[in-house]
Write an enzyme that holds these catalytic residues in place. Structure first.
Site, PDB file in Angstrom:
ATOM      1  CE  LYS A 282      -4.063  -1.718   2.490  1.00 55.54           C
ATOM      2  NZ  LYS A 282      -5.028  -1.447   1.422  1.00 55.54           N
ATOM      3  NE  ARG A 356     -11.109  -9.288  -2.693  1.00 55.45           N
ATOM      4  CZ  ARG A 356     -11.352  -8.312  -3.564  1.00 55.45           C
ATOM      5  NH1 ARG A 356     -11.647  -8.618  -4.812  1.00 55.45           N
ATOM      6  NH2 ARG A 356     -11.296  -7.059  -3.206  1.00 55.45           N
TER       7      ARG A 356
HETATM    8  N1  BES Z   1      -8.327  -3.602   4.001  1.00 53.04           N
HETATM    9  C1  BES Z   1      -8.413  -3.124   2.662  1.00 53.04           C
HETATM   10  C2  BES Z   1      -9.669  -2.292   2.409  1.00 53.04           C
HETATM   11  C3  BES Z   1      -9.788  -0.996   3.149  1.00 53.04           C
HETATM   12  C4  BES Z   1      -9.386   0.181   2.566  1.00 53.04           C
HETATM   13  C5  BES Z   1     -10.340  -0.954   4.406  1.00 53.04           C
HETATM   14  C6  BES Z   1      -9.511   1.380   3.242  1.00 53.04           C
HETATM   15  C7  BES Z   1     -10.475   0.226   5.101  1.00 53.04           C
HETATM   16  C8  BES Z   1     -10.075   1.399   4.523  1.00 53.04           C
HETATM   17  C9  BES Z   1      -8.425  -4.298   1.687  1.00 53.04           C
HETATM   18  O1  BES Z   1      -7.708  -5.418   2.084  1.00 53.04           O
HETATM   19  C10 BES Z   1      -7.816  -3.818   0.420  1.00 53.04           C
HETATM   20  O2  BES Z   1      -6.700  -3.441   0.437  1.00 53.04           O
HETATM   21  N2  BES Z   1      -8.578  -3.829  -0.656  1.00 53.04           N
HETATM   22  C11 BES Z   1      -8.129  -3.374  -1.916  1.00 53.04           C
HETATM   23  C12 BES Z   1      -8.684  -4.284  -2.956  1.00 53.04           C
HETATM   24  C13 BES Z   1      -8.135  -4.039  -4.330  1.00 53.04           C
HETATM   25  C14 BES Z   1      -6.693  -4.473  -4.391  1.00 53.04           C
HETATM   26  C15 BES Z   1      -8.939  -4.825  -5.318  1.00 53.04           C
HETATM   27  C16 BES Z   1      -8.644  -1.951  -2.109  1.00 53.04           C
HETATM   28  O3  BES Z   1      -9.753  -1.643  -1.695  1.00 53.04           O
HETATM   29  O4  BES Z   1      -7.893  -1.123  -2.632  1.00 53.04           O
HETATM   30 ZN    ZN Z   2      -5.630  -5.306   1.544  1.00 56.60          ZN
END
Ligand code: BES
Ligand code: ZN
Ligand code: ZN
Length: 501
Positions: A282, A356
């Site tokens: 991230k 997921r």
């Molecule tokens: N934990 C994150 C989602 C999230 C983002 C929760 C901001 C709370 C605040 C999740 O694991 C994630 O990173 N999802 C990605 C999915 C993408 C790679 C398809 C996302 O939302 O960017």
């Molecule tokens: Zn994630």
């Protein structure tokens, strides 16, 4: 903080403050307030006629040395327009009063059960909202601050609910106890979510789950990585493999003690104790907030605690897959294919779509309980924040019946939810060229494709998914959710399970 209930006359309450509500634009005072008003030389009417206090929502006026009453002060609280008043506004206004009393350094206050009495809600709902507003609004997470004498250590020691009759008092006492139990669970969830990632590891969560189980008479089983391997939880373990912290799969179980026959509901909660994104790292901005990626799991532990304490007549199972998501030489990589517990293979497109993966195996594991319903809660997608913002959770699933139950509870608890569709077209987006599925479907409809992915693992289980990415944490104070972890879904699911048929 103690919450007591007494029967008595408001004018004769000996307390630091008595809180009274007043609707905006009302010509006449409500019956109760009128009574007090006349015993205190019409002071309330006088304050209103000066125009200093109009009863606007959350407006407050503290009155001192009021003649005719034994309480040291009166806090007039604006309720806004009567037509627009709701249970959630009641929580908010009580929270605001409690906070303002607390910030003044006062240690106790009283609220009449008849507060905002014209609202057409029964006593039970009103008492519950008053307790929730006060307890949740006064919540603080200060375990990590060194105690220092200069710091503002204001704390409310006692809240008194004032009932009018013996009969009402009985009902109030029962309801206060129940509401306190639910609030305690919400605060447990908030504490867990707020705890930093170096404390709240998967092992820590498992230990906390064990101690909650011991205190609340829940059955608890912790599956370690060896056990997970035996169960072939390949998707769960693929996320865990990059971390030095060992993963834990937590199972909590509430068996009703009163009821003879009951339904089985499985509650699944995503517990990524820190989501760095893994190899699909991230960006650094706000990465610290990813300690909250276990909010679903924290809520699941809290819901189970409340179910047991209230002895809810439903067999409730909590499944909490807990792991970090870290990059390392051992971590999964984009392009890898993993085999889930269901036998379905998954091509990893982004290691940041890890939630997921762990939920997929939890859903498969849930089948052994032959559940009548499975509900999962997860901070699953950033896209959910884009779609619905920070005040609304997304719900989706294959069972309109469960969705309707959640919506009905949502109306009561004020935790807003909104449905998204899982039409087959979305399934096309997560088809992989080399495996059964891929874990990312592109930017379009990101919350739905994540939900669709889960749907493939829920199969024919009656199932609903709640995406709490936007609602689990708040960067600004909300009426009864101080900045930080919200404990979202705890009250919602406890209410739903309480009313399960
Ligand atoms: N934990 C994150 C989602 C999230 C983002 C929760 C901001 C709370 C605040 C999740 O694991 C994630 O990173 N999802 C990605 C999915 C993408 C790679 C398809 C996302 O939302 O960017
Ligand atoms: Zn994630
Ligand atoms: Zn995540």
């Amino acid at each position: 903080m103690k919450i007591r209930s007494v029967k008595g006359n408001l004018c004769k309450i000996k307390d630091e403050v008595v809180v009274l509500g007043f609707f905006e634009g009302k010509k006449s005072l409500s019956k109760k307030v009128l009574e007090i008003n006349s015993s205190m030389d019409s002071l309330i009417k006088k304050v209103i006629s000066t125009g200093d206090f109009k009863g606007k929502y959350n407006q407050k006026k503290l009155l001192y040395a009021v003649k005719g009453i034994t309480s040291k002060r009166i806090l007039l609280a604006g309720l806004g327009k009567e037509k627009e008043f709701t249970l959630d506004k009641l929580r908010g206004v009580i929270a605001g009063c409690a906070q303002s009393v607390c910030n003044t350094g006062i240690k106790s206050f009283s609220v009449p059960v008849s507060f905002a009495e014209k609202m057409k809600k029964d006593t039970k709902d009103r008492v519950c909202a008053i307790v929730e507003g006060a307890v949740l609004g006064l919540y603080k997470f200060d375990q990590y601050k060194s105690k220092n004498k200069d710091s503002n250590n204001n704390e409310i020691k006692q809240i008194t609910l004032v009932a009018e009759t013996e009969k009402e008092l009985k009902e109030v006492k029962r309801e206060v106890k129940k509401a306190e139990t639910v609030c305690e669970a919400v605060c447990l969830a908030r504490d867990l979510v707020s705890s930093p990632g170096n404390t709240a590891t998967p092992t820590y969560l498992a230990n906390r789950a064990k101690s909650v189980a011991r205190e609340s008479r829940l059955a608890c089983r912790i599956i370690d990585e060896k056990g997970a391997k035996k169960l072939k939880m390949g998707a769960f373990l693929s996320v865990a493999q990059g971390s030095d912290q060992p993963a834990r799969f937590i199972v909590l179980e509430h068996k009703p003690r009163r009821a003879q026959s009951f339904k089985t509901v499985v509650i699944v909660g995503k517990a990524i104790t820190f989501d760095s994104g893994g190899i699909s790292l991230k960006p650094p901005e706000n990465m610290q907030e990813m300690k909250t990626d276990m909010s679903g799991g924290a809520a699941a532990i809290a819901v189970l605690k409340a179910c047991s304490k209230l002895d809810i007549p439903v067999h409730v199972v909590g499944l909490i897959p807990a792991t970090e998501n870290m990059p390392s030489g051992k971590a999964i990589k984009p392009g890898d294919v993993v085999k889930s517990m269901s036998g379905k293979t998954i091509e990893i497109i982004s290691t940041d779509a890890e939630g997921r993966l762990i939920l997929a195996d939890a859903l498969t594991y849930s089948k052994r309980f032959k559940p009548d319903a499975v509900i999962d809660m997860a901070t699953l997608t950033g896209a959910c924040i884009i779609a619905l913002g920070n005040d609304v959770s997304a719900i989706m699933g294959n069972s309109n019946e469960i969705i309707d139950k959640i919506k009905a509870s949502s109306e009561k608890t004020g935790e807003k939810v909104w449905p998204l569709p899982l039409w087959e077209e979305y399934g096309e987006l997560i088809k992989s060229d080399i495996a059964d599925l891929k874990n990312v479907g592109g930017r379009a409809a990101g919350t739905i494709t994540a939900g669709y992915f889960l749907k493939e693992f829920a199969g024919d289980l009656p199932w609903v998914h709640i995406d709490i990415a936007g609602t689990a944490w708040t960067n600004k104070d909300k009426p009864y959710v101080p900045k930080g972890a919200s404990g979202v879904c705890v009250r919602l699911l406890v209410n739903m399970l309480e009313n399960w048929k």
